[in-house]
Design an enzyme around this catalytic site. Structure first.
Site: not given
Ligand code: NAD
Ligand code: DAU
Length: 332
Positions: A123-125, A147, A151
């Site tokens: 992730t970019d985080e 988190y 990562k």
């Molecule tokens: P998500 O939370 O929707 O899904 C995570 C999945 O992983 C689920 O199906 C869960 O059951 C499975 N899982 C969790 N723990 C596990 C374990 N111990 N063993 C096997 N399976 C397990 O997540 P997402 O948003 O689809 O993110 C997927 C990946 O992409 C993650 O690695 C996350 O860090 C990365 N990522 C997400 C975002 C975003 O904005 N959502 C952005 C950048 C990177």
């Molecule tokens: O940047 C990549 C990341 O983006 C991924 O690695 C993470 O898995 C994914 O959850 C996401 O992280 P963020 O923390 O950026 O996403 P979130 O949707 O939780 O929040 C997005 C923005 O919105 C953040 O600035 C916080 C704000 N927010 C979020 C929630 C849940 C609110 O203002 N209110 C809320 O209730």
């Protein structure tokens, strides 16, 4: 690549990646290994071609189970993770277990089995917050919440296996991803589904934190490009190129849901809330990748998807979800 192990393939991006592989490469078989945590959902892969998709319920923190699943696979792509920042603030143990120990088990199994490609989705985080400019892959990491720290830990373990053992590890760092099938704890599906039910949308702080929005299928094609064309030991940023303040995102969601700004409820800020994420994806562009989805079109189709697919999210917004919601937002 004929047989690909996708870990976390029942989650939001992982399930889209499973569909992407099966639709793009007719000779690929996907082994989908997922623990089915609160965020994992087999509805996300409903209707995929069963002949080329094998599902295994398992935990990446279980070394024996992940090694067994990886046998015979040409590549592993790891999506499995605990992914929600707010949950990591409530308790980080599962994040360390899955996002660090789980990744260690994956690279260790790949080393034992001689797996030809290991792609770790990150992730970019991990860079932390940046007020001006954009991070490049050569910049140091500076994660600021449990988190992103976990990562970054997983990434470093993975890279150490490249440097020490020559394991062909590639890492992607994606920006904020949006689209269908996203668990409604993340801001976009949370706000859309609340808005549909006329429940206030809890906006943290001043609403001016910036995220860079990447459509889920573009994230999948970026990961696929790094998987097939990336160089072992390298990191690739995957950026959406759509930086928006949360308040702008919120107004657009409400407009598309047919609601007014009266639903916006300013609430206390997230502790350690990163102000802005921004990454430079020119290294992945050089491999031929470009995101295709325009932000306005992607937002419109995503909000429409949640409006049209209540069957998917209504059953999630019960039980554990409601307990979490109360814990996270209860007092506000
Ligand atoms: P998500 O939370 O929707 O899904 C995570 C999945 O992983 C689920 O199906 C869960 O059951 C499975 N899982 C969790 N723990 C596990 C374990 N111990 N063993 C096997 N399976 C397990 O997540 P997402 O948003 O689809 O993110 C997927 C990946 O992409 C993650 O690695 C996350 O860090 C990365 N990522 C997400 C975002 C975003 O904005 N959502 C952005 C950048 C990177
Ligand atoms: O940047 C990549 C990341 O983006 C991924 O690695 C993470 O898995 C994914 O959850 C996401 O992280 P963020 O923390 O950026 O996403 P979130 O949707 O939780 O929040 C997005 C923005 O919105 C953040 O600035 C916080 C704000 N927010 C979020 C929630 C849940 C609110 O203002 N209110 C809320 O209730």
């Amino acid at each position: 690549m004929k047989r690909i192990l996708v870990t976390g393939g029942a989650g939001f991006i992982g399930s889209a990646f499973v569909r992407y592989q099966l639709e793009t490469y007719p000779d690929v078989h996907v082994v989908n290994f997922d623990k089915l945590t609160y965020a994992g959902n087999l509805d996300n892969v409903k209707g995929v071609d069963d002949k080329r998709h094998t599902f295994i319920k398992g935990d990446i923190a279980d070394a024996g189970a992940i090694t067994e699943a990886m046998k015979g696979c040409d590549a592993v792509v790891n999506f499995a993770a605990e992914t929600h920042v707010d949950r990591s603030i409530l308790g980080a143990a599962e994040f360390i277990n899955t996002d660090i120990t789980g990744v260690y088990n994956i690279v260790e199994a790949a080393k034992t089995l001689g797996t030809k490609r290991v792609l770790l989705v990150s992730t970019d985080e991990v860079y932390g917050s940046i007020l001006d400019g954009s991070f490049k892959e050569s910049d140091p990491v500076g994660p600021r919440n449990p988190y992103s720290a976990s990562k970054a830990g997983g990434e470093l373990i993975g890279l150490s296996y490249f440097h020490t053992f020559g394991l062909p590890v590639v890492i992607t760092r994606g920006s904020n991803t949006y689209g269908p099938f996203q668990y409604p704890e993340k801001v976009l599906p949370l706000f859309v589904t609340n808005a549909i039910d006329d429940i206030p949308v809890p906006l943290y702080g001043d609403g001016k934190n910036v995220r860079d929005w990447l459509y889920v299928d573009d994230h999948c094609s970026g990961i696929d490009t790094a998987l097939r064309k990336g160089e072992p030991g390298q990191i690739y940023n995957v950026a959406g190129g759509n930086e928006r303040e949360n308040i702008v995102l919120t107004h657009r969601i409400l407009e598309l849901a047919g609601k007014t700004a009266a639903l916006i409820k300013p609430v206390a800020d997230r502790p350690g809330h990163d102000r802005r994420y921004s990454i430079d994806a020119s290294k992945l562009h050089a491999l031929g990748w470009q995101p295709k989805m325009d932000w306005d079109a992607g937002m419109a189709l995503t909000v429409k998807w949640y409006r049209d697919n209540e069957w998917w999210w209504r059953k999630i917004k019960t039980g554990e979800y409601l307990e979490y919601y109360k814990r996270q937002y209860g007092g506000q």
